[in-house]
Structures are given as structure tokens and as C-alpha cells.
Motif scaffolding. Structure first.
Motif, mmCIF file in Angstrom:
data_model
loop_
_atom_site.group_PDB
_atom_site.id
_atom_site.type_symbol
_atom_site.label_atom_id
_atom_site.label_comp_id
_atom_site.label_asym_id
_atom_site.label_seq_id
_atom_site.Cartn_x
_atom_site.Cartn_y
_atom_site.Cartn_z
ATOM 1 N N GLU A 75 -7.963 10.731 1.214
ATOM 2 C CA GLU A 75 -7.331 9.446 1.483
ATOM 3 C C GLU A 75 -6.227 9.559 2.524
ATOM 4 O OE1 GLU A 75 -5.300 5.630 -0.769
ATOM 5 O OE2 GLU A 75 -5.544 7.495 -1.891
ATOM 6 N N GLU A 76 -5.471 10.658 2.492
ATOM 7 C CA GLU A 76 -4.296 10.751 3.345
ATOM 8 C C GLU A 76 -4.568 11.371 4.719
ATOM 9 O OE1 GLU A 76 -1.927 9.046 2.317
ATOM 10 O OE2 GLU A 76 -2.707 8.825 0.293
ATOM 11 N N ASP A 101 -4.157 9.071 -7.357
ATOM 12 C CA ASP A 101 -4.781 7.775 -7.602
ATOM 13 C C ASP A 101 -3.884 7.035 -8.589
ATOM 14 O OD1 ASP A 101 -7.472 6.090 -7.526
ATOM 15 O OD2 ASP A 101 -6.689 6.080 -9.571
ATOM 16 N N LYS A 125 -12.825 2.870 -2.416
ATOM 17 C CA LYS A 125 -13.208 3.826 -1.381
ATOM 18 C C LYS A 125 -13.928 4.998 -2.046
ATOM 19 C CE LYS A 125 -10.965 1.403 1.690
ATOM 20 N NZ LYS A 125 -11.684 0.558 2.657
ATOM 21 N N ASP A 183 0.854 -1.191 0.000
ATOM 22 C CA ASP A 183 0.000 0.000 0.000
ATOM 23 C C ASP A 183 0.890 1.241 0.000
ATOM 24 O OD1 ASP A 183 -2.107 1.717 0.147
ATOM 25 O OD2 ASP A 183 -2.697 1.210 2.198
ATOM 26 N N ASP A 240 -8.548 12.219 -3.755
ATOM 27 C CA ASP A 240 -7.484 11.221 -3.879
ATOM 28 C C ASP A 240 -6.348 11.920 -4.623
ATOM 29 O OD1 ASP A 240 -5.814 9.084 -4.160
ATOM 30 O OD2 ASP A 240 -7.324 7.713 -4.946
ATOM 31 N N ASP A 268 1.640 12.233 -2.592
ATOM 32 C CA ASP A 268 0.272 12.028 -2.097
ATOM 33 C C ASP A 268 -0.046 13.021 -0.980
ATOM 34 O OD1 ASP A 268 -0.693 8.972 -3.052
ATOM 35 O OD2 ASP A 268 1.471 9.202 -2.891
ATOM 36 N N TRP A 323 -13.152 8.064 -2.234
ATOM 37 C CA TRP A 323 -12.261 8.943 -3.005
ATOM 38 C C TRP A 323 -11.784 8.319 -4.315
ATOM 39 C CZ3 TRP A 323 -11.056 7.825 2.253
ATOM 40 C CH2 TRP A 323 -10.258 6.694 2.455
ATOM 41 N N ASP A 324 -11.990 7.013 -4.480
ATOM 42 C CA ASP A 324 -11.617 6.361 -5.737
ATOM 43 C C ASP A 324 -12.640 6.574 -6.839
ATOM 44 O OD1 ASP A 324 -9.250 5.041 -4.737
ATOM 45 O OD2 ASP A 324 -10.557 3.610 -3.734
ATOM 46 N N GLU A 354 -2.443 16.549 -1.248
ATOM 47 C CA GLU A 354 -3.674 16.678 -0.463
ATOM 48 C C GLU A 354 -3.593 17.877 0.482
ATOM 49 O OE1 GLU A 354 -6.399 14.201 2.688
ATOM 50 O OE2 GLU A 354 -5.594 13.132 0.950
#
Length: 279
Positions: free
Chosen positions: A83-84, A102, A225, A54, A99, A60, A227-228, A64
Motif C-alpha cells: 500500500e505504501e 490495515d 484494494k 486517508d 498492508d 505504516d 492488499w486489503d 512496510e
């Protein structure tokens, strides 16, 4: 409160700004020292699952943070789900769903298939979304109310899905069927794949944009998820396509199984197989 066309247009312009801010944080780290970490380290997960590795990078987190900073400055009353960095007022009237990178696996591999996904909920419903690939200079933005467009190299072009009446004519995609689907889901994917004209793997959310652009016909995913997927829903709808779960129902706020299609007819054909593994 009703979302007016003028207010949606202003938020549409703002989402372009957010993509510019995120690109500024990401691009200096692409094909460079990106500070890779593995969030799954020490969890002893089976190596044949997508979650066993992961990855997260400074790109990332930095992207964000940059997006959240700009939202807080411009719209402090808005909520954010990322996500973060998790949730901040997820029950607000407007909630941004983020995201920042992604396709981090593509990012760390130097492949320009990663994207930045930014979605906006209004009163719990996805109303605006963008898929940005700043390395190749593409930003896909859309909503059901305003339509969808590609911003690239200083020009804008309206997006429209293409007609595809039967699965045997369809170009389809998924990320990694062996790792992302469980046994029943993998069987459903293989049945759809066997009927399709062509399948592409490993494109992540960039494949969503290709459905909106009319170069691909369907994307099938599972285990997503919020955010995906939330950025894709308004974009695809604005281009004339459809996003559902594997039962053919609207996607909820928590992701899960998803099918994106440019033509309802090809989706209906695929759902014959997908419904057997729907959750």
C-alpha cells in the motif's frame, strides 16, 4: 512451477518472521507519536466518503519498509505489492501483497483493532496469508493446503469456522457502511443487516480473523484494494470458509466488493441481496 508442501511450509515459517519484523516497527508508535499525515489533504473530497480522510503514519511506512527489507534479503527474486511503496515485479512467480497497518483509523485512535496483512501469491493465485495483531499478541496464519492456525502467547491452535445455516443466526461485520458503500451497496448491506442476528462495525480486517476463528460468521466490504483482501483468502479457506465477490465469484487481483463467510449457506442467503448491487 508446482508449489510443493515443503516449500509452502518454509514460506509459512517466513511469514511469521515478517510479522515479527513489522511488529518491531509498529508497536513503539502505537498510542504514541505516530507521525500522522492525511494523504487526502488538498483533494477536496466529499466529507461523507471514506476517502475524504486517508491517514498514514510512520508505523505504516516503517513496517512496510521492514517487511520489504527482509523479503529482499531472503527471497530477492520475489515481487512485492504494498500500500505504501507500490509495486516491485508484480509479475514474479511469487508476489507478496502487503498492508502494514490495515485499520490506520483504529491505530491513530488507540484501538487495538488494526492488523498487519501479509499475503503471498504464487503464479497469480493467493496461497498463503496472515493477519497479525501484535499489541494483543495474536497472529492468524493459514493456507488452503496447510490449514489455518492462531499463534498466541507461545501456543498454537488450529482455526475452524463455525456452522451457521441461516442469516438470522449470523453475526456479521463491515467497516463503515455510511462511508464505504455507495447508495446501492448501502441498500444491500441494510437488507442483509436487517436479517442478521447481530452486526459489528469498525473492526476492519480483524473481523476477517474472527470468521476464521469461528466467533463471527460473515464480513461484507466494498471498495477494497488487493492488499486489503489477499491475506484473508488463504486464511479463511484454510479454516474451512469461503471468500467471494458480491456475485459469488472468486475475488480478482484488484479487490473490489468482498464477502467472507464461514458457512456457504449463510453466504448464499446474503448474496440474494448483494448480487443486486454487484459490480
Amino acid at each position: 512451477m508446482t508449489l510443493s508442501a515443503d516449500r509452502l511450509a518454509a514460506l509459512d515459517a517466513f511469514i511469521v518472521e515478517l510479522n515479527s519484523a513489522s511488529a518491531g516497527a509498529i508497536l513503539p508508535l502505537f498510542r504514541s507519536d505516530h507521525g500522522l499525515e492525511d494523504k487526502a489533504a488538498g483533494k477536496n473530497l466529499p466529507r461523507d466518503t471514506h476517502a475524504a480522510f486517508d491517514p498514514v503514519t510512520e508505523a505504516d511506512r516503517g513496517a512496510e519498509a521492514a517487511i520489504r527489507k527482509l523479503i529482499a534479503e531472503r527471497f530477492p527474486e520475489h515481487g512485492v505489492i504494498g500500500e505504501e511503496y507500490g509495486e516491485d515485479r508484480p509479475d514474479a512467480e511469487f508476489v507478496w501483497v502487503l498492508d502494514p497497518v490495515d485499520g490506520t483509523r483504529a491505530f491513530i485512535s488507540g484501538l487495538p483493532l488494526w492488523t498487519t496483512l501479509i499475503g503471498l501469491r504464487h503464479q497469480g493465485r493467493p496461497v498463503l496469508g496472515s493477519i497479525g495483531q501484535p499489541y494483543v499478541g495474536e497472529l492468524y496464519v493459514g493456507s488452503a493446503a496447510l490449514g489455518s492456525r492462531l499463534i498466541a502467547r507461545g501456543t498454537e491452535k488450529a482455526l475452524r469456522v463455525r456452522a451457521c445455516a441461516v442469516l438470522t443466526d449470523a453475526i456479521i461485520a463491515t467497516t463503515d457502511p455510511e462511508a464505504c458503500f455507495d447508495g446501492a451497496e448501502l441498500g444491500a448491506w441494510r437488507q442483509v443487516r436487517a436479517a442478521a442476528k447481530l452486526a459489528r462495525l469498525g473492526c476492519d480486517a480483524y473481523a476477517y480473523a474472527m470468521v476464521a476463528a469461528g466467533t463471527m460468521d460473515m464480513v461484507i466490504e466494498a471498495g477494497l484494494k488487493s492488499w486489503d483482501v489477499e491475506a484473508a483468502i488463504p486464511l479463511i479457506e484454510g479454516a474451512g470458509g469461503v471468500v467471494t465477490d458480491w456475485r459469488g465469484a472468486p475475488i480478482g487481483q484488484h479487490g473490489g466488493q468482498m464477502a467472507i463467510a464461514g458457512d456457504q449457506r449463510v453466504l448464499d442467503e446474503a448474496l440474494v441481496a448483494l448480487k443486486r448491487s454487484a459490480k
